[in-house]
Design an enzyme around this catalytic site. Structure first.
Site, PDB file in Angstrom:
ATOM      1  N   SER A 104       0.872  -1.079  -0.293  1.00 36.19           N
ATOM      2  CA  SER A 104      -0.138  -0.565   0.159  1.00 36.19           C
ATOM      3  C   SER A 104       0.898   1.305  -0.010  1.00 36.19           C
ATOM      4  CB  SER A 104      -1.104  -0.073   1.064  1.00 36.19           C
ATOM      5  OG  SER A 104      -2.312   0.718   1.561  1.00 36.19           O
ATOM      6  N   HIS A 139      -8.172  -4.758  -0.789  1.00 30.43           N
ATOM      7  CA  HIS A 139      -6.841  -4.316  -0.561  1.00 30.43           C
ATOM      8  C   HIS A 139      -6.675  -4.743   0.428  1.00 30.43           C
ATOM      9  CE1 HIS A 139      -4.709  -0.133   0.294  1.00 30.43           C
ATOM     10  NE2 HIS A 139      -4.095  -0.724   0.875  1.00 30.43           N
ATOM     11  N   ASP A 141     -10.638  -3.584  -5.290  1.00 30.47           N
ATOM     12  CA  ASP A 141     -10.147  -2.823  -4.053  1.00 30.47           C
ATOM     13  C   ASP A 141     -10.967  -1.817  -3.934  1.00 30.47           C
ATOM     14  OD1 ASP A 141      -8.914  -1.263  -1.779  1.00 30.47           O
ATOM     15  OD2 ASP A 141      -6.683  -1.553  -3.228  1.00 30.47           O
TER      16      ASP A 141
END
Length: 431
Positions: free
Chosen positions: A215, A380, A349
């Site tokens: 991320s 995610h 996501d």
């Protein structure tokens, strides 16, 4: 009497219809609930192999052949795994199933501005399959650290495959570590990650590096590699999972209610406020750049953008939010990365808008060293696998990163010694 008999007859005629009407309402309610469940859980969505974008080169062919999980069907848990929201929520709430507890050693690195970077070092549990010394240098997601369940699971899996792991703890993220300067981690600051990598290079002069970012960590590692060619020295490859590539372009999408993105924005902002306020004394006390007005605006912030405008951009003296996002996003540096680069995203996501995925796809179409893998499901940082309800401890994401790293190590091992020597000397010159 006659009137009573007629009323009785009318009652006996109408009464049998009532249960039938109620049964119909029940069936309609059940059908509605089932329809909502099917839609919300996305049960009609098919499973598929990742959509892979890459150039046809000997290395890429070898990688896809040697890491077959990248080209095979990804099958999430049947009942809930096709919902990006549930994958994301379970990752955020639960982290992982039966998360292990790898034992590591915490390192403290003083920075030039008075800050103290920390990272945790985990030694391998056995020899690597190639016999080489290989270290995973890992950058977690926003506000995360080595004690998060998904990091612990990945580290344990990597150790068992013969990898040493170094995990950065984002500045200010660990609740029991005080800040030593009025600064904490930001979206694209690479200082702490660079300090960790430099320490590893000195401590293990013969180790190969596998760079991994999750991320926000994906943005940091790609920016780090692209900022300076010397940063790619001794790096075999890089893997980035679920990053958004451009904070400026993501800013607008984070304010939309599509895919509940505005709600996720609020939750992440609330978590960031808690982290910042836990270091209120270091950030706002004394003669720091932060003022009481900033603290007041922080309390009322409901989005990450408001926090970035009020607090985060000021750590590095950016004059505006636009300047902060422009200079801290890897989109302006990632084209300088020449080591093999695997970029992984999920189409469902809820945090990364589909329009942002043109960045990695275009990059993979233009650069031979880039592979872009887009899964249909995964949310995610979820990517759970499992038959029906209970997911497996290891996720598709864990397996892909280690599988890709194994393939890269094997490719490096089979190179002629003369080619390895030339690359080593080239890296020394550029550094």
């Amino acid at each position: 009497m006659v009137n009573h008999d007629s009323e009785y007859l009318e009652y006996t005629i109408v009464a049998p219809e009532m249960p039938a009407m109620f049964d119909g309402m029940k069936l309609a309610a059940v059908a509605t609930v089932l329809y909502i469940i099917v839609r919300c859980l996305n049960l009609k969505s098919p499973t598929a192999a990742p959509d892979i974008t890459y150039q046809d080169t000997p290395l890429n062919r070898f990688l896809l052949k040697s890491c077959p999980i990248l080209t095979k069907e990804y099958i999430p848990p049947l009942l809930w795994g096709k919902s990006g929201h549930l994958q994301t929520a379970l990752y955020g709430k639960m982290g992982r199933v039966s998360s292990p507890h790898p034992m590591g050693l915490r390192k403290y690195l003083p920075m030039q501005d008075g800050a103290t970077a920390t990272f945790d070092l985990f030694e391998p549990m056995g020899d690597h399959r190639t016999g080489d010394d290989v270290t995973m240098v890992i950058c977690p997601g926003i506000g995360n650290h080595s004690e998060k369940h998904y990091i612990r699971t990945f580290v344990d899996h990597s150790q068992r495959q013969g990898y040493r792991c170094a995990v950065l703890n984002h500045l200010g993220a660990l609740p029991n570590i005080e800040l030593t300067s009025p600064r904490m981690f930001t979206y694209g600051c690479t200082w702490e990650f660079a300090a960790m990598v430099g320490y590893i290079k000195k401590l293990y002069p013969h180790t190969h590096l596998i760079v991994v970012g999750f991320s926000l960590g994906g943005n940091i590692v790609c920016k780090f590699l692209g900022e300076n060619r010397a940063n790619q020295e001794r790096v075999l490859c890089c893997v980035s999972v679920c990053q958004g590539y451009s904070a400026l372009r993501a800013q607008e999408t984070f304010l939309q209610w599509d895919q509940c993105r505005r709600f996720y924005n609020f939750l992440m902002a609330d978590n960031m406020k808690k982290i910042i306020l836990s270091h209120r004394g270091s950030l706002f006390g004394g003669s720091t750049k932060m003022e009481d007005a900033d603290l007041s605006r922080l309390y009322t912030a409901t989005s990450l953008m408001q926090i970035d405008e009020t607090i985060m951009r000021k750590f590095h003296g950016h004059n505006s939010l636009k300047e902060y996002y422009e200079k801290e996003s890897c989109v302006h540096f990632i084209h300088n990365v020449d080591v093999p680069l695997l970029l992984v995203n999920s189409a469902d996501d809820p945090l990364v808008h589909g329009s942002l995925l043109t960045i990695p796809r275009t990059l993979a179409e233009k650069k031979q060293n880039v592979i872009f893998a887009l899964t249909l499901h995964g949310g995610h940082l979820g990517f759970f696998e499992g038959a029906v309800l209970v997911p497996q401890p290891l996720t598709w994401m864990d397996k892909v990163i280690v599988g890709y790293a194994n393939a890269m190590c094997q490719w490096e091992k089979q190179k002629p010694p003369c080619q390895q020597k030339k690359e080593w000397e080239r890296d020394r010159v550029t550094s």
